[in-house]
Write an enzyme that holds these catalytic residues in place. Structure first.
Site, PDB file in Angstrom:
ATOM      1  N   HIS A 169    -100.759   3.321  12.283  1.00 23.41           N
ATOM      2  CA  HIS A 169    -102.273   2.761  12.615  1.00 23.41           C
ATOM      3  C   HIS A 169    -102.756   1.483  12.227  1.00 23.41           C
ATOM      4  O   HIS A 169    -103.940   0.914  12.394  1.00 23.41           O
ATOM      5  CB  HIS A 169    -103.250   3.508  11.604  1.00 23.41           C
ATOM      6  CG  HIS A 169    -102.938   5.223  11.652  1.00 23.41           C
ATOM      7  ND1 HIS A 169    -103.165   5.850  12.848  1.00 23.41           N
ATOM      8  CD2 HIS A 169    -102.577   6.094  10.760  1.00 23.41           C
ATOM      9  CE1 HIS A 169    -103.021   7.224  12.608  1.00 23.41           C
ATOM     10  NE2 HIS A 169    -102.434   7.450  11.410  1.00 23.41           N
ATOM     11  N   ASP A 204     -95.791  11.915  15.117  1.00 23.87           N
ATOM     12  CA  ASP A 204     -96.995  12.114  13.767  1.00 23.87           C
ATOM     13  C   ASP A 204     -97.857  12.972  14.395  1.00 23.87           C
ATOM     14  O   ASP A 204     -98.327  13.106  15.447  1.00 23.87           O
ATOM     15  CB  ASP A 204     -97.563  10.666  13.120  1.00 23.87           C
ATOM     16  CG  ASP A 204     -98.008  10.817  11.802  1.00 23.87           C
ATOM     17  OD1 ASP A 204     -97.276  10.682  10.832  1.00 23.87           O
ATOM     18  OD2 ASP A 204     -99.182  11.037  11.888  1.00 23.87           O
ATOM     19  N   HIS A 206    -101.155  12.257  13.855  1.00 23.02           N
ATOM     20  CA  HIS A 206    -102.118  11.407  14.137  1.00 23.02           C
ATOM     21  C   HIS A 206    -101.781  10.516  15.309  1.00 23.02           C
ATOM     22  O   HIS A 206    -100.456  10.191  15.280  1.00 23.02           O
ATOM     23  CB  HIS A 206    -102.476  10.672  12.950  1.00 23.02           C
ATOM     24  CG  HIS A 206    -102.876  11.317  11.718  1.00 23.02           C
ATOM     25  ND1 HIS A 206    -101.970  11.502  10.619  1.00 23.02           N
ATOM     26  CD2 HIS A 206    -104.179  11.808  11.410  1.00 23.02           C
ATOM     27  CE1 HIS A 206    -102.747  12.351   9.796  1.00 23.02           C
ATOM     28  NE2 HIS A 206    -103.985  12.511  10.131  1.00 23.02           N
ATOM     29  N   ASP A 293     -96.639  15.336   8.715  1.00 23.35           N
ATOM     30  CA  ASP A 293     -97.810  15.722   8.471  1.00 23.35           C
ATOM     31  C   ASP A 293     -98.377  16.723   9.488  1.00 23.35           C
ATOM     32  O   ASP A 293     -99.393  17.190   9.548  1.00 23.35           O
ATOM     33  CB  ASP A 293     -98.992  14.787   8.286  1.00 23.35           C
ATOM     34  CG  ASP A 293     -98.920  13.509   9.511  1.00 23.35           C
ATOM     35  OD1 ASP A 293     -98.031  13.901  10.234  1.00 23.35           O
ATOM     36  OD2 ASP A 293     -99.457  12.541   9.220  1.00 23.35           O
TER      37      ASP A 293
END
Ligand SMILES: [Zn+2]
Length: 350
Positions: A169, A204, A206, A293
């Protein structure tokens, strides 16, 4: 397979994390890295400490003015305030400028020298605090990714970078989502310099928004990300299927958002679409930002994967047969990380 990790990556110990208007306990615990390291050891894969590499590998993908800020912010923070108005225990923004830049466009340095202004400019949310030892961990996490890339550039077929803090990110000049320096981008850029064409396959939960941002205008690095639909999930503003790259990079970014509640079948279908796109691109090396995650019981998960999905990722990597760097990203259920990594390793084995 070689693995890399530096114990200094445990020094970053965030204390707070804003979720829907309340400060919560942090999700990025040092125990995450310890669990992954224990699994590596159980598989007979000792993690080597990466060589000190200074700022150069980071500057290959981040603005120097941003790295100046990250490395000095905590010390400056201690000098803020006055008696009765002492600074908080960590650097966190209390303002955020409105700015509009096109994807891939670069911002100038922060126009204000004030640390509060710079914190708003360079730290994108309240999930990315900087504590007394954060910079050391951030730097060494990036060195871990760089060392893994150097091992692969040197002939190793597969290397695992046990990065913490995570990186995907982190934009060219902005921290967010527990991420400060984009380790996966550091690895991809090091591989690009050696091999030429590189693909990044981010699995991931995200969207890998920082990696997309860094390589958005590049035709040498194909960025592909499978992730939960960002319309209702961090990072919200990017990760949509229509974002395909810009300029010379047009057509070299692929987002494959998944409906919330998706399980193994939907994930593996997206994974196969990603693999097909990578095969068409025909890269010479691969970076896999790996997040656990997506696991069904992860405390921040909206997907419903189990360990078989991570074995499937390993099997796809084996079939692609590219020089590969696996970079650790998210995963916040500490007890699930070891079994997740073990499943990935099982899929990689012939
Ligand atoms: Zn994540």
């Amino acid at each position: 397979m070689q693995a890399f990790f530096c114990p200094d990556q445990l020094l970053h110990q965030p204390q707070q994390y804003m979720r829907i208007g309340r400060i919560h306990k942090p999700a990025d615990l040092p125990a995450r890295a310890e669990a992954l390291q224990a699994t590596l050891l159980a598989h007979g894969i000792p993690a080597h400490s990466p060589p000190e590499a200074g700022r150069a590998p980071l500057e290959a993908v981040h603005a120097p003015h941003y790295l100046d800020y990250l490395s000095a912010a905590y010390e400056g923070w201690q000098k803020l305030g006055r008696p009765g108005l002492e600074p908080g225990i960590e650097v966190l923004p209390n303002l955020s400028p409105y700015y509009g830049v096109a994807p891939g466009e670069r911002r100038p340095p922060c126009p204000s020298p004030a640390l509060l202004a710079q914190t708003g400019y360079y730290v994108g949310d309240l999930a990315s605090p900087l504590g007394p030892h954060s910079w050391r961990s951030i730097l060494r996490s990036a060195h871990t990714a760089h060392a893994a890339a150097m091992a692969v550039a040197g002939g190793e077929r597969l290397a695992y970078a046990l990065c913490r803090p995570s990186g995907h990110h982190a934009h060219h000049d902005r921290a967010s989502g527990f991420c400060y320096v984009n380790n996966s981008a550091v690895a991809a850029e090091a591989l690009r310099e050696h091999f030429g064409k590189v693909a990044v396959l981010d699995v991931d939960a995200h969207h890998g928004d920082g990696t997309q941002n860094i390589f958005y205008a590049s035709a040498d690095v194909l960025t592909v990300s499978t992730h939960a639909d960002p319309a209702g999930y961090f990072p919200f503003y990017t990760g949509y299927a229509h974002e395909r790259g810009a300029g010379a990079g047009e057509g070299f970014n692929l987002n494959l958002p998944l409906a919330h509640g998706s399980g193994n079948a939907e994930f593996i279908a997206a994974l196969d679409e990603a693999v097909a796109a990578i095969e068409r691109f025909a890269p010479e090396a691969l970076v896999l930002p790996m997040g656990f995650d997506t696991y069904r019981d992860d405390p921040i998960s909206v997907l419903r994967l189990d360990f078989d999905a991570y074995r499937a990722v390993g099997e796809r990597l084996r079939a692609l047969a590219l020089p590969t760097v696996i970079v650790q990203e998210g995963g916040y259920m500490v007890e699930a990380l070891g079994p997740g990594l073990a499943a990935l390793l099982a899929g990689l084995r012939p």
